[in-house]
Design a protein around this motif. Structure first.
Motif, short mmCIF file in Angstrom:
data_model
loop_
_atom_site.label_atom_id
_atom_site.label_comp_id
_atom_site.label_asym_id
_atom_site.label_seq_id
_atom_site.Cartn_x
_atom_site.Cartn_y
_atom_site.Cartn_z
N ALA A 35 -8.22 2.10 30.21
CA ALA A 35 -8.90 3.28 30.74
C ALA A 35 -10.42 3.11 30.70
N HIS A 36 -10.90 2.43 29.68
CA HIS A 36 -12.35 2.29 29.52
C HIS A 36 -12.94 1.24 30.45
N VAL A 42 -13.25 7.16 35.71
CA VAL A 42 -12.55 7.75 34.58
C VAL A 42 -12.77 9.25 34.60
N GLY A 43 -11.70 9.99 34.49
CA GLY A 43 -11.72 11.44 34.40
C GLY A 43 -10.34 11.88 33.96
N TYR A 44 -10.20 13.15 33.62
CA TYR A 44 -8.92 13.62 33.12
C TYR A 44 -7.79 13.43 34.12
N PHE A 45 -8.04 13.64 35.37
CA PHE A 45 -6.99 13.56 36.38
C PHE A 45 -7.19 12.39 37.34
N SER A 46 -7.96 11.41 36.94
CA SER A 46 -8.20 10.25 37.80
C SER A 46 -6.98 9.34 37.80
N SER A 49 -6.78 7.13 34.60
CA SER A 49 -6.26 7.83 33.43
C SER A 49 -4.75 8.03 33.54
N GLN A 50 -4.28 8.33 34.73
CA GLN A 50 -2.85 8.51 34.92
C GLN A 50 -2.09 7.20 34.72
N SER A 52 -3.06 4.70 32.82
CA SER A 52 -3.10 4.44 31.38
C SER A 52 -2.07 5.30 30.65
N MET A 53 -1.98 6.55 31.02
CA MET A 53 -1.04 7.45 30.37
C MET A 53 0.41 7.02 30.61
#
Length: 102
Positions: A35-36, A42-46, A49-50, A52-53
């Motif tokens: 993610a980094h 990078v953002g909560y809903f990018s 991030s998805q 990575s999650m």
């Protein structure tokens, strides 16, 4: 030449606990680095991030599966623990350097 050691179910609790606990922390570090340092924003809903999650479960599952290939629980804890130290050091070090440089 030393004789190859056979895989066995001996010391399964040490191997399994290393896979669950140290493997989870290693997976967090891997996905945090993705993610980094990934190529996307990078953002909560990018998308990054998805990705990575959603990679947490398969990566953790692979680590838990492969932890039974170690000779014993001590080796599993040692290898996964040292991997944790390296990857968390990279992740936390990069956070510190980015915070200081900006």
């Amino acid at each position: 030449m030393p004789k190859a050691q056979q895989l066995s179910s001996a010391n399964w609790f040490g191997k399994a606990s290393a896979g669950v606990i140290a493997g989870f922390m290693l997976t967090l570090a891997i996905c945090g680095l993705l993610a980094h340092f990934g190529p996307l924003d990078v953002g909560y809903f990018s998308a990054q991030s998805q990705i990575s999650m959603w990679l947490m479960s398969p990566v953790w599952g692979l680590i838990m599966s492969f932890c039974f290939l170690f000779r014993n629980g001590v080796h599993a804890w040692a290898w996964l623990g040292s991997g944790n130290a390296v990857l968390w050091g990279l992740l936390l070090g990069s956070q510190y350097l980015v915070g200081q440089g900006g």
